[in-house]
Design a protein around this motif. Structure first.
Motif, PDB file in Angstrom:
ATOM      1  N   ALA A  78       0.834  -1.207   0.000  1.00 49.01           N
ATOM      2  CA  ALA A  78       0.000   0.000   0.000  1.00 49.01           C
ATOM      3  C   ALA A  78       0.865   1.252   0.000  1.00 49.01           C
ATOM      4  O   ALA A  78       0.504   2.262  -0.631  1.00 49.01           O
ATOM      5  CB  ALA A  78      -0.944  -0.004   1.200  1.00 49.01           C
ATOM      6  N   ARG A  79       1.999   1.228   0.682  1.00 52.34           N
ATOM      7  CA  ARG A  79       2.910   2.380   0.656  1.00 52.34           C
ATOM      8  C   ARG A  79       3.426   2.609  -0.765  1.00 52.34           C
ATOM      9  O   ARG A  79       3.508   3.761  -1.225  1.00 52.34           O
ATOM     10  CB  ARG A  79       4.096   2.164   1.591  1.00 52.34           C
ATOM     11  N   LEU A  80       3.778   1.548  -1.459  1.00 51.30           N
ATOM     12  CA  LEU A  80       4.244   1.692  -2.843  1.00 51.30           C
ATOM     13  C   LEU A  80       3.111   2.179  -3.741  1.00 51.30           C
ATOM     14  O   LEU A  80       3.331   2.980  -4.663  1.00 51.30           O
ATOM     15  CB  LEU A  80       4.801   0.359  -3.349  1.00 51.30           C
ATOM     16  N   ASN A  81       1.904   1.715  -3.475  1.00 52.34           N
ATOM     17  CA  ASN A  81       0.750   2.201  -4.223  1.00 52.34           C
ATOM     18  C   ASN A  81       0.559   3.699  -4.011  1.00 52.34           C
ATOM     19  O   ASN A  81       0.236   4.440  -4.959  1.00 52.34           O
ATOM     20  CB  ASN A  81      -0.500   1.446  -3.775  1.00 52.34           C
ATOM     21  N   GLU A  82       0.769   4.165  -2.783  1.00 47.09           N
ATOM     22  CA  GLU A  82       0.652   5.595  -2.503  1.00 47.09           C
ATOM     23  C   GLU A  82       1.694   6.393  -3.285  1.00 47.09           C
ATOM     24  O   GLU A  82       1.405   7.489  -3.787  1.00 47.09           O
ATOM     25  CB  GLU A  82       0.800   5.855  -1.004  1.00 47.09           C
ATOM     26  N   LEU A  83       2.899   5.866  -3.392  1.00 43.99           N
ATOM     27  CA  LEU A  83       3.934   6.556  -4.170  1.00 43.99           C
ATOM     28  C   LEU A  83       3.543   6.615  -5.643  1.00 43.99           C
ATOM     29  O   LEU A  83       3.773   7.625  -6.313  1.00 43.99           O
ATOM     30  CB  LEU A  83       5.279   5.857  -4.003  1.00 43.99           C
ATOM     31  N   ALA A  84       2.955   5.535  -6.148  1.00 41.54           N
ATOM     32  CA  ALA A  84       2.525   5.522  -7.548  1.00 41.54           C
ATOM     33  C   ALA A  84       1.416   6.546  -7.789  1.00 41.54           C
ATOM     34  O   ALA A  84       1.416   7.258  -8.800  1.00 41.54           O
ATOM     35  CB  ALA A  84       2.060   4.120  -7.942  1.00 41.54           C
ATOM     36  N   LEU A  85       0.470   6.632  -6.859  1.00 41.09           N
ATOM     37  CA  LEU A  85      -0.597   7.637  -6.973  1.00 41.09           C
ATOM     38  C   LEU A  85      -0.027   9.050  -6.928  1.00 41.09           C
ATOM     39  O   LEU A  85      -0.414   9.920  -7.723  1.00 41.09           O
ATOM     40  CB  LEU A  85      -1.608   7.458  -5.846  1.00 41.09           C
ATOM     41  N   LEU A  86       0.876   9.272  -5.991  1.00 41.10           N
ATOM     42  CA  LEU A  86       1.484  10.597  -5.848  1.00 41.10           C
ATOM     43  C   LEU A  86       2.247  10.974  -7.100  1.00 41.10           C
ATOM     44  O   LEU A  86       2.147  12.110  -7.593  1.00 41.10           O
ATOM     45  CB  LEU A  86       2.410  10.596  -4.633  1.00 41.10           C
ATOM     46  N   CYS A  87       2.995  10.036  -7.634  1.00 42.08           N
ATOM     47  CA  CYS A  87       3.798  10.289  -8.829  1.00 42.08           C
ATOM     48  C   CYS A  87       2.901  10.607 -10.030  1.00 42.08           C
ATOM     49  O   CYS A  87       3.119  11.601 -10.738  1.00 42.08           O
ATOM     50  CB  CYS A  87       4.656   9.058  -9.106  1.00 42.08           C
ATOM     51  N   ALA A  88       1.882   9.792 -10.250  1.00 44.00           N
ATOM     52  CA  ALA A  88       0.982  10.009 -11.384  1.00 44.00           C
ATOM     53  C   ALA A  88       0.248  11.343 -11.260  1.00 44.00           C
ATOM     54  O   ALA A  88       0.080  12.072 -12.255  1.00 44.00           O
ATOM     55  CB  ALA A  88      -0.025   8.869 -11.479  1.00 44.00           C
ATOM     56  N   SER A  89      -0.182  11.687 -10.055  1.00 44.16           N
ATOM     57  CA  SER A  89      -0.915  12.937  -9.870  1.00 44.16           C
ATOM     58  C   SER A  89      -0.033  14.150 -10.132  1.00 44.16           C
ATOM     59  O   SER A  89      -0.483  15.147 -10.710  1.00 44.16           O
ATOM     60  CB  SER A  89      -1.488  12.998  -8.449  1.00 44.16           C
TER      61      SER A  89
END
Length: 232
Positions: free
Chosen positions: A77-88
Motif C-alpha cells: 500500500a505504501r508503494l501504491n501511494e507513491l505511484a498515486l502521488l507520482c501520477a498525480s
C-alpha cells in the motif's frame, strides 16, 4: 545503524501508548522489515520517485518474506501511494505521457496471482498490466485492506483522468499554459482552479508507514492508526 528517516519515525512512534496485552516483535526477519520500512521512507524523495523507482521496490518486496501477511500488504500500500502521488504530480504538471506510464502502459514488472498467491516477475519478454491499476487490484483482492482505504484509492485514481480532461478542456498542455491561465484569473478563480487539480500529498504514505511500524511492534490492529488501513 538506522537511517535518519527511520530514527525520526521511531521517535514519533515511541510516544504512542502500547496496546493492552501487546506482544513486541522480535527476530531478524522483523528487524529487516523495520529497516525496510525506514529505508523506503528515506529514499522516497520527490526527486527520486518515478515508475522505475517503484518497480525496483516492488521487485525487492517480493524477494523478502514477511513476518505476517499484513506487513506485506501494508508495504505494498505504501508503494501504491507513491505511484498515486507520482501520477498525480505528472498530471498536475501536464506531463501526460509520464502519467500514462503508470496508468495505461504495460509495466515491465508483471504483477499477477499464481496458485492463489501474488507473484512478481521482471521478464523482458512479458509485459504486465498498467502499474497503478494492477496495484489497486492486488490490494482490493487481498482481503486485508480496510474498505475506506480502498475507496480512497479508487476515488484518487478516478480524479487523475478527470484532471487530464479538465486541463485538456481548458486548452492547457504544459506548465506555461497554466501560468498564463492563472494570470488571467482573479483570486477566487485561481483557488477554484487549484482545487480541481490532484494536489495529492504524502500524508497517507506516511500514515501507512506509521501503521506498519506499530503493527510490527504490537501485532495489534487498533482503530486509530493500523485499523485505518487494515481490516480488524
Amino acid at each position: 545503524m538506522l537511517h535518519s528517516a527511520g530514527v525520526q519515525l521511531v521517535k514519533l512512534y515511541e510516544s504512542e501508548p502500547a496496546p493492552v496485552g501487546h506482544r513486541p516483535a522480535d527476530g531478524p526477519l522483523s528487524d529487516a522489515w523495520f529497516e525496510l520500512n525506514y529505508q523506503l521512507q528515506e529514499e522516497a524523495l520527490d526527486a527520486h520517485v518515478n515508475k522505475s523507482f517503484i518497480e525496483q521496490w516492488l521487485m525487492r518486496l517480493w524477494t523478502i518474506g514477511a513476518p505476517r501477511p499484513e506487513c506485506f500488504w501494508l508495504f505494498l500500500a505504501r508503494l501504491n501511494e507513491l505511484a498515486l502521488l507520482c501520477a498525480s504530480r505528472y498530471v498536475d504538471c501536464c506531463e501526460f505521457s509520464a502519467a500514462d506510464g503508470l496508468l495505461v502502459e504495460p509495466s515491465c514488472v508483471l504483477l499477477h496471482v499464481q496458485d492463489g498467491r501474488t507473484a512478481v516477475s521482471q521478464d523482458t519478454g512479458v509485459r504486465g498490466g498498467p502499474l497503478l491499476p494492477s496495484l489497486h487490484d492486488l490490494l482490493k483482492g487481498s482481503g486485508y485492506m480496510a474498505e475506506d482505504y480502498l475507496l480512497s484509492v479508487s476515488r484518487r485514481m478516478e480524479k487523475i483522468p478527470q484532471v487530464v480532461g479538465m486541463l485538456a478542456g481548458l486548452g492547457i498542455g504544459n506548465t506555461e499554459d497554466i501560468s498564463v491561465k492563472l494570470s488571467c484569473m482573479d483570486f477566487d478563480q485561481r483557488r477554484d482552479f487549484r482545487l480541481r487539480l490532484c494536489l495529492f500529498d504524502r500524508k497517507i504514505f506516511n500514515e501507512i508507514g506509521r501503521a506498519l511500524h506499530l503493527f510490527m511492534h504490537y501485532w495489534n490492529i487498533d482503530e486509530e492508526y493500523v485499523g485505518k488501513y487494515l481490516r480488524g
